[in-house]
Design an enzyme around this catalytic site. Structure first.
Site, PDB file in Angstrom:
ATOM      1  CD  GLN A 167      -5.608  -1.673  -0.325  1.00 16.73           C
ATOM      2  OE1 GLN A 167      -5.531  -0.466  -0.139  1.00 16.73           O
ATOM      3  NE2 GLN A 167      -5.393  -2.226  -1.496  1.00 16.73           N
ATOM      4  CG  PHE A 168      -7.967  -8.087   3.499  1.00  8.67           C
ATOM      5  CD1 PHE A 168      -7.652  -9.281   2.868  1.00  8.67           C
ATOM      6  CD2 PHE A 168      -9.133  -7.429   3.134  1.00  8.67           C
ATOM      7  CE1 PHE A 168      -8.484  -9.817   1.891  1.00  8.67           C
ATOM      8  CE2 PHE A 168      -9.972  -7.952   2.171  1.00  8.67           C
ATOM      9  CZ  PHE A 168      -9.649  -9.148   1.549  1.00  8.67           C
ATOM     10  CB  THR A 169      -5.796  -6.667  -0.854  1.00  9.55           C
ATOM     11  OG1 THR A 169      -5.680  -5.245  -0.898  1.00  9.55           O
ATOM     12  CG2 THR A 169      -7.262  -7.072  -0.846  1.00  9.55           C
TER      13      THR A 169
END
Length: 171
Positions: free
Chosen positions: A73-75
């Site tokens: 989850q790069f966010t």
């Protein structure tokens, strides 16, 4: 690296309505890589996921023989300090992030954990039933002595405006 760990009674991740990973009791780990992260940070995150005592009765997921659902989850590196659109510039690029997530996965498996995963880069639907709820954040930027934020630090003796503590009457 950053990770959000949620203790769950069950969790699953689907891609295009197909379940690609699922666990029973254990930990849902949403994990993001920073652009400067290395294998060192990946090992730290894996160790923390495996050893933090986040399960019931103060057990680790390893001690409780729980599962880990590992989802990229790069966010988690979204910077929302300016404007209305998050900046993703701190997040690792795809190939680098995928390699680090693979290292986390391999380290967890080497520790004897059952690890299910999402599909890197895919549009995923993650479902979980939180247990507690009990959720913690791991951030290796602190462990690696890197600043969490690249924002400016206030200078000593900076001027103060109306309504600041320097404007209050002294008793």
């Amino acid at each position: 690296m950053r990770a959000v760990l949620a203790r769950v009674t069950r969790a699953q991740v689907s891609v295009e309505d197909e379940c690609v990973g699922a666990i029973g009791p254990g930990v849902l780990a949403l994990v993001a890589a920073h652009r400067d992260d290395t294998a060192v940070e990946a090992r730290v995150v894996a160790r923390k996921i495996a050893e933090l005592r986040v399960m019931r009765d103060e057990l680790s997921v390893t001690d409780a023989r729980g599962g880990v659902l590992l989802v990229s989850q790069f966010t988690l590196y979204g910077d929302t300090r300016k404007g209305r659109r998050p900046s993703w510039s701190a997040a690792a690029r795809g190939e680098h992030a995928a390699a680090l997530l693979d290292l986390v996965h391999d380290d967890l498996v080497a520790r004897g954990l059952t690890v299910a995963t999402g599909r890197f880069g895919a549009d995923m639907a993650v479902e979980s039933v939180n247990d507690g709820p009990f959720t913690v954040i791991i951030d290796t930027t602190i462990a690696a002595d890197r600043p969490i934020s690249a924002g400016p630090k206030p200078s000593v003796g900076a001027p103060c405006g109306p309504g600041t503590s320097q404007d209050l009457p002294v008793p």
